[in-house]
Design a protein around this motif. Structure first.
Motif, PDB file in Angstrom:
ATOM      1  N   UNK A 256       2.997   3.517   6.528  1.00 41.87           N
ATOM      2  CA  UNK A 256       2.193   4.508   6.352  1.00 41.87           C
ATOM      3  C   UNK A 256       2.554   4.767   4.624  1.00 41.87           C
ATOM      4  N   UNK A 257       3.913   4.752   4.783  1.00 47.07           N
ATOM      5  CA  UNK A 257       4.232   5.784   2.893  1.00 47.07           C
ATOM      6  C   UNK A 257       4.088   4.813   2.152  1.00 47.07           C
ATOM      7  N   UNK A 258       5.073   3.598   2.808  1.00 42.01           N
ATOM      8  CA  UNK A 258       4.190   2.127   1.425  1.00 42.01           C
ATOM      9  C   UNK A 258       3.180   2.015   1.242  1.00 42.01           C
ATOM     10  N   UNK A 259       1.751   2.082   2.667  1.00 38.91           N
ATOM     11  CA  UNK A 259       0.706   1.740   2.130  1.00 38.91           C
ATOM     12  C   UNK A 259      -0.111   3.033   0.758  1.00 38.91           C
ATOM     13  N   UNK A 260       1.000   4.024   1.647  1.00 41.07           N
ATOM     14  CA  UNK A 260      -0.005   4.965   0.479  1.00 41.07           C
ATOM     15  C   UNK A 260       1.040   5.361  -1.007  1.00 41.07           C
ATOM     16  N   UNK A 261       2.138   4.629  -1.458  1.00 47.25           N
ATOM     17  CA  UNK A 261       2.975   4.818  -2.101  1.00 47.25           C
ATOM     18  C   UNK A 261       2.417   5.468  -3.196  1.00 47.25           C
ATOM     19  N   UNK A 262       1.729   3.424  -3.484  1.00 44.81           N
ATOM     20  CA  UNK A 262       0.791   3.257  -4.529  1.00 44.81           C
ATOM     21  C   UNK A 262      -0.321   4.024  -5.282  1.00 44.81           C
ATOM     22  N   UNK A 294       2.766  -0.340 -12.145  1.00 41.87           N
ATOM     23  CA  UNK A 294       3.658   0.008 -11.836  1.00 41.87           C
ATOM     24  C   UNK A 294       4.039   0.432 -10.706  1.00 41.87           C
ATOM     25  N   UNK A 295       3.063   0.662 -10.405  1.00 43.73           N
ATOM     26  CA  UNK A 295       3.231   1.676  -8.886  1.00 43.73           C
ATOM     27  C   UNK A 295       2.979   0.269  -8.002  1.00 43.73           C
ATOM     28  N   UNK A 296       2.678  -0.511  -8.103  1.00 39.48           N
ATOM     29  CA  UNK A 296       2.446  -1.474  -7.129  1.00 39.48           C
ATOM     30  C   UNK A 296       3.481  -2.077  -7.191  1.00 39.48           C
ATOM     31  N   UNK A 297       4.723  -2.180  -7.628  1.00 42.77           N
ATOM     32  CA  UNK A 297       6.135  -3.068  -8.155  1.00 42.77           C
ATOM     33  C   UNK A 297       6.854  -1.878  -7.664  1.00 42.77           C
ATOM     34  N   UNK A 298       6.783  -0.638  -7.361  1.00 38.76           N
ATOM     35  CA  UNK A 298       7.409   0.648  -7.096  1.00 38.76           C
ATOM     36  C   UNK A 298       7.398   0.129  -5.611  1.00 38.76           C
ATOM     37  N   UNK A 299       6.013  -0.026  -5.024  1.00 36.40           N
ATOM     38  CA  UNK A 299       5.860  -0.579  -3.197  1.00 36.40           C
ATOM     39  C   UNK A 299       6.314  -1.388  -2.899  1.00 36.40           C
ATOM     40  N   UNK A 300       6.534  -2.212  -3.618  1.00 39.47           N
ATOM     41  CA  UNK A 300       6.929  -3.627  -3.235  1.00 39.47           C
ATOM     42  C   UNK A 300       8.239  -3.663  -3.244  1.00 39.47           C
ATOM     43  N   UNK A 301       8.969  -2.682  -4.082  1.00 38.85           N
ATOM     44  CA  UNK A 301      10.984  -3.018  -3.951  1.00 38.85           C
ATOM     45  C   UNK A 301      10.768  -2.008  -2.888  1.00 38.85           C
TER      46      UNK A 301
END
Length: 474
Positions: A256-262, A294-301
């Motif tokens: 859930x956190x990984x989906x909401x992060x970006x 940038x948001x997706x890059x952070x979430x993927x990392x």
């Protein structure tokens, strides 16, 4: 020499008709068909065969091929990166067992009597990073498992789940159709995300309620699905479906956190950054982290670490998972780029301006026209991505002529997205995915899935229209 307005309109209509004929009747690949029709329309409307440089008061006139290249390049500048990154994030979550963890957690929170509601909530969240077809197929074993325990036909749980997943897929970035359409229109992806998420919440409720009404009638299960459902073991199906080599599903809160992060980062850039003075550190910092790429890059990392490295995936396996997301994304990226090329041709020829002039003179509201065109395109050729991209190209001149601000331009993009939701039927691959897994005949699919998608599409558009009317024009 500019052709008369009726001639431009006729060429535009004929071009759309040719596009649909090639895709529907002759089964031509959408990317090739869009480029081919762009060339034909350019020739018919009198675009120069080669770019004519500016001279005196006459501006530069792009040649047909140069206009197509400019349209593809302008669209794919950000779309290609967004779609590729979004596909990678979705694939990591998909193959890690995150869907099962999310669905199981929501079911335990809401209790066995509210399994349907829990699955709809989990499906709506999962649908943000995962493509519709893949996401629904991931949830099928969970739908089967709960259906067997409850002694119900899987359509009872599966229909509302599929409805909200498709509603999210057509309107919420980073999905390719809406990203491509927004880019073509010049809409801000952040505002598109904010508005589409806001509308998705009531649509989730509506999907559950409408499906409940549709499911008052019993539908016979086709033989192939009946056999699959009969052989399905609920205990095995409900425990870490899809995981291999003794892997355990990740925690639901982690997924859930990984989906909401970006989404959180994008909203910070869209809604919070403007609060600070332009040029200040915080304005620049929040604007940067709020960029979707940038948001997706952070979430993927974060996903690579928490769903991969931390759970024992080797670097090679992680690389393979991310690599596997790209082939499917590549086709969608190219189709979106071709939609941008078609839109650029319509602009260069003056056809888009003629459409805008007709819309203004007819009194048909821009938002309604955008929705209806997208809906007709979706019904005619089946692909939501093609419908959204093509409609966005048609609406560019009208949006420019009205001088819409960023918020209202974003709402036009969202309305086009919901046009791509309705009237899903036999020419849509999603129709076959849903009907075959839920055991519906074609006739029953047209009685259930097609009305559900249409109701959700119309409702999404009406809610978007309310926002469009309620927000003051900047």
């Amino acid at each position: 020499m500019t052709l008369p307005l009726p001639a431009l309109i006729a060429i535009g209509v004929a071009g759309l008709g040719l596009l649909l004929l090639l895709i529907i009747r002759f089964r031509m690949q959408a990317f090739y068909a869009l480029i081919l029709v762009s060339i034909v329309v350019g020739l018919a409307a009198g675009l120069p065969l080669k770019t004519i440089p500016a001279s005196g008061d006459d501006p530069e006139r792009l040649g047909i091929i140069e206009a197509i290249i400019a349209g593809v390049g302008g669209t794919l500048g950000s779309v290609a990166v967004l779609v590729a990154l979004g596909s990678m994030l979705g694939k990591i979550i998909e193959l890690s067992g995150g869907a099962e963890a999310l669905a199981g957690r929501f079911t335990s929170w809401l209790g066995p009597k509210r399994v349907g509601i829990a699955l709809v909530i989990a499906a709506g969240i999962l649908a943000i990073p995962v493509f519709f077809d893949a996401g629904f197929i991931i949830l099928v074993p969970i739908i089967f498992a709960f259906s067997k325990v409850a002694g119900l036909n899987p359509i009872k749980f599966g229909l509302p789940v599929a409805g909200i997943m498709l509603a999210v897929h057509v309107a919420v970035p980073p999905h390719p159709g809406i990203v491509g359409g927004a880019t073509i229109l010049g809409a801000d992806i952040g505002w598109v995300t904010v508005f589409a998420l806001a509308v998705s919440v009531p649509l989730a409720v509506l999907s559950y309620l409408v499906a409940k009404v549709i499911n008052r009638r019993e539908y016979a299960m086709i033989e192939a699905t009946r056999e699959l459902f009969a052989e399905f073991g609920s205990e095995e199906a409900s425990a870490n479906v899809g995981l291999r080599d003794g892997e355990k599903a990740p925690g639901a809160f982690t997924v859930l956190a990984l989906i909401l992060l970006p989404l959180l980062l994008i909203m910070l850039g869209t809604a919070v950054a403007p609060v600070f003075e332009a040029g200040s550190f915080w304005n620049g910092f929040l604007s940067m982290i709020g960029q979707p790429i940038f948001a997706l890059m952070v979430a993927i990392a974060a996903a690579m670490f928490f769903l991969g490295v931390r759970r024992g995936w080797s670097a090679a396996k992680l690389g393979e998972v991310m690599e596997s997301a790209l082939p499917g994304a590549a086709v969608i990226i190219l189709v979106t780029g071709a939609g941008g090329a078609f839109g650029r041709i319509l602009t260069e020829t003056g056809i888009g301006g003629a459409v805008a002039e007709v819309l203004v003179s007819s009194g048909l509201p821009l938002l309604l026209a955008a929705f209806l065109i997208s809906l007709v395109m979706r019904a005619a050729q089946g692909s939501a991505t093609v419908a959204i991209s093509t409609t966005a190209g048609l609406m560019v001149p009208a949006v420019a002529a009205l001088g819409l601000d960023p918020l209202h331009t974003a709402l036009v993009a969202v309305a086009i997205g919901y046009g791509g939701l309705g009237l899903s039927h036999v020419n849509d691959s999603g129709f076959w995915v849903v009907t075959r897994y839920l055991g519906l005949s074609v006739k029953d699919g047209l009685r259930t899935w097609t009305p559900l998608t249409t109701v959700l599409g119309v409702a999404g558009f009406l809610l978007t229209w309310v926002l469009y009317a309620a927000i003051p024009m900047g």
